[in-house]
Design an enzyme around this catalytic site. Sequence first.
Site, short mmCIF file in Angstrom:
data_model
loop_
_atom_site.label_atom_id
_atom_site.label_comp_id
_atom_site.label_asym_id
_atom_site.label_seq_id
_atom_site.Cartn_x
_atom_site.Cartn_y
_atom_site.Cartn_z
N HIS A 238 8.38 4.42 -2.36
CA HIS A 238 8.26 2.96 -2.35
C HIS A 238 7.83 2.50 -3.73
O HIS A 238 7.53 3.32 -4.61
CB HIS A 238 7.31 2.49 -1.26
N HIS B 110 5.28 0.61 -4.94
CA HIS B 110 3.92 0.36 -5.42
C HIS B 110 3.68 1.14 -6.71
O HIS B 110 4.19 2.26 -6.89
CB HIS B 110 2.89 0.76 -4.36
N HIS C 56 -2.71 11.80 -1.12
CA HIS C 56 -2.96 10.35 -1.27
C HIS C 56 -4.37 10.02 -0.78
O HIS C 56 -4.58 9.15 0.05
CB HIS C 56 -1.90 9.55 -0.49
N HIS D 11 4.79 0.16 6.12
CA HIS D 11 3.91 -0.05 4.97
C HIS D 11 4.08 -1.48 4.47
O HIS D 11 4.96 -2.21 4.93
CB HIS D 11 4.25 0.97 3.88
N ASP E 284 3.80 6.24 1.82
CA ASP E 284 2.65 5.56 2.42
C ASP E 284 3.08 4.92 3.74
O ASP E 284 4.15 4.30 3.84
CB ASP E 284 2.12 4.48 1.48
N ASP F 68 1.39 2.91 -8.07
CA ASP F 68 0.85 4.27 -8.14
C ASP F 68 1.90 5.32 -7.78
O ASP F 68 1.62 6.52 -7.83
CB ASP F 68 -0.40 4.43 -7.26
N HIS F 69 3.12 4.87 -7.47
CA HIS F 69 4.20 5.79 -7.15
C HIS F 69 5.36 5.72 -8.14
O HIS F 69 6.26 6.56 -8.09
CB HIS F 69 4.72 5.54 -5.74
#
Length: 304
Positions: free
Chosen positions: A63, A65, A269, A140, A211, A67-68
């Site tokens: 996804h 976000h 995570h 999510h 996530d 942090d990915h």
Amino acid sequence: MELIFLGTGAGLPSKERNVSSVALTLLQEQNNIWLFDCGEATQHQILRTSIKLKKINKIFITHLHGDHIFGLPGLLSSRSFQGGEELLTIYGPHGIKEYVNTSLQLSGTHLTYPINIVELSEGKLFENDQFVVETKHLDHGLPSFGFRIIEKDKPGELLVSKLKEIGIKPGPIYKQIKENTKIKLSNGQYIYRKDFLGEDKKGRVISILGDTRFTHVNSNFVKNSDVLVHEATFGGALEDLAEKYYHTTTEQAARLAKASNCSKLILTHISSRYQSEDIENLIDEARRIFPNTEIANDFTHINL
């Protein structure tokens, strides 16, 4: 096959954990490496491993976000500097194509290799001679996907004693028998491979989820996985917080692994609220439900 965890933290990097990325090495199977997520500083983490960027030929983004994905443009650029020439395919949710193309264009980055960007939908993603990869939409805040990597069954061992019984001695003929459905001997006799092979070797199944909130809907997707990689942002006491922020607890992930008949659960995570001294408690929470559980640290290696 081996999983190498490059980043195991949630949201933002900490002194103990970088943000999300895990590599699946397929060096013996395909001489390639697949990367799942590419958080900030993933290429710095790779420098501390034996991974070569030019060996990475597929990147799966769960996804969008930060942090990915924030490590992706830099890694793509560095792959050029390290001699990458082969096609790289990037799979990700709608928007990944715009993100990659805009990042490269605005930074004036010119790649030495072609890239193919595939935006995800649920179902079979692709199939080749050795693997089938399937995707599932998760629950999510942004569109988030899970990946199920299914290794196809391999032919069993050649039954050498059975061949010797009918007078076929060791030599190049053994390789021909194993690689062909049937072969014709010099005397005109036909040898059928199926008669001289043991049982097929069952292929492995790895499920890697992005996530997600906890939901039993994911059970069929991860069913019978040899390894399930699942987020565990929060400890078991914080189910309400996990629900609010579209995440999962240690205990919820363990319940999913148990209900889905998985063989091994790897939790990742992990929220930065948890320090090294908290990890044993988090593991114990999950193991009370699903004993074969580990929490991945950065640079954890899992042989499959």
